[in-house]
Design a protein around this motif. Sequence first.
Motif, short mmCIF file in Angstrom:
data_model
loop_
_atom_site.label_atom_id
_atom_site.label_comp_id
_atom_site.label_asym_id
_atom_site.label_seq_id
_atom_site.Cartn_x
_atom_site.Cartn_y
_atom_site.Cartn_z
N TRP A 35 74.27 -7.39 69.52
CA TRP A 35 73.89 -6.02 69.16
C TRP A 35 73.67 -5.98 67.66
O TRP A 35 74.59 -6.19 66.89
CB TRP A 35 74.99 -5.06 69.59
CG TRP A 35 74.79 -3.63 69.20
CD1 TRP A 35 73.65 -3.02 68.75
CD2 TRP A 35 75.78 -2.60 69.23
NE1 TRP A 35 73.87 -1.68 68.52
CE2 TRP A 35 75.18 -1.41 68.81
CE3 TRP A 35 77.12 -2.58 69.58
CZ2 TRP A 35 75.87 -0.20 68.72
CZ3 TRP A 35 77.80 -1.38 69.49
CH2 TRP A 35 77.18 -0.22 69.07
N ASP A 37 73.42 -3.70 65.06
CA ASP A 37 73.80 -2.30 64.92
C ASP A 37 73.23 -1.70 63.64
O ASP A 37 73.28 -2.31 62.57
CB ASP A 37 75.33 -2.20 64.90
CG ASP A 37 75.84 -0.78 64.98
OD1 ASP A 37 75.08 0.11 65.38
OD2 ASP A 37 77.02 -0.58 64.63
N SER A 39 72.52 2.45 61.85
CA SER A 39 72.71 3.89 62.02
C SER A 39 71.43 4.53 62.52
O SER A 39 70.32 4.02 62.26
CB SER A 39 73.12 4.54 60.69
OG SER A 39 72.01 4.53 59.80
N ALA A 68 72.17 7.09 70.53
CA ALA A 68 73.30 6.26 70.11
C ALA A 68 74.58 6.69 70.81
O ALA A 68 75.35 5.85 71.29
CB ALA A 68 73.48 6.33 68.59
N THR A 72 75.84 3.67 73.13
CA THR A 72 76.83 2.82 72.47
C THR A 72 77.85 2.23 73.44
O THR A 72 78.17 1.04 73.34
CB THR A 72 77.51 3.58 71.32
OG1 THR A 72 76.52 3.82 70.30
CG2 THR A 72 78.66 2.80 70.72
N LEU A 75 76.19 -0.71 75.05
CA LEU A 75 75.99 -1.79 74.08
C LEU A 75 77.29 -2.54 73.84
O LEU A 75 77.31 -3.77 73.80
CB LEU A 75 75.44 -1.22 72.77
CG LEU A 75 73.97 -0.81 72.82
CD1 LEU A 75 73.63 0.12 71.67
CD2 LEU A 75 73.08 -2.03 72.81
N ARG A 76 78.37 -1.80 73.70
CA ARG A 76 79.68 -2.46 73.51
C ARG A 76 80.06 -3.28 74.73
O ARG A 76 80.70 -4.33 74.61
CB ARG A 76 80.74 -1.41 73.22
CG ARG A 76 80.64 -0.84 71.83
CD ARG A 76 81.84 0.03 71.49
NE ARG A 76 81.70 0.52 70.14
CZ ARG A 76 81.81 1.79 69.78
NH1 ARG A 76 82.10 2.70 70.69
NH2 ARG A 76 81.67 2.15 68.54
N ALA A 79 77.65 -6.60 74.56
CA ALA A 79 77.54 -7.38 73.32
C ALA A 79 78.75 -8.27 73.13
O ALA A 79 79.88 -7.81 73.02
CB ALA A 79 77.37 -6.45 72.12
N THR A 82 78.50 -8.33 67.63
CA THR A 82 77.88 -7.17 66.99
C THR A 82 77.72 -7.47 65.51
O THR A 82 78.69 -7.84 64.84
CB THR A 82 78.74 -5.90 67.19
OG1 THR A 82 78.89 -5.66 68.58
CG2 THR A 82 78.08 -4.69 66.53
N ALA A 84 75.71 -6.18 61.72
CA ALA A 84 75.01 -5.11 61.00
C ALA A 84 73.55 -5.52 60.83
O ALA A 84 73.25 -6.60 60.31
CB ALA A 84 75.65 -4.87 59.65
#
Length: 104
Positions: A35, A37, A39, A68, A72, A75-76, A79, A82, A84
């Motif tokens: 993922w 990630d 914002s 999101a 989310t 995704l969690r 993944a 994860t 940035a």
Amino acid sequence: ALRQPGRTVISPAASTLDDPATRAALRDPWHLGVWLDASPAALAARLKPNDHRPAIGPDMAEVLERQAVERTPALREVAGLTLAATKRPAELVQTISTHADAVR
């Protein structure tokens, strides 16, 4: 694509996470779900009105914020790693490669 032998990089649309069977396939221990990630505001800044994505209206940040919140948890769930999305591409590739080597 998940059933193909060897290493494969797949970048599925986020909407594929809405399907429980797809999430289950992505959780397979032979796969490394990554993922990247970012914002909603950062994503909105990257999107262009004439991008290949469906039109999501004038307030992209609001739509991405809602997505999101909705996506989310999925995704969690899938993944294994994860990162940035603001990291340099070379750093992302190195980190992903290191983790992918551990999966095999």
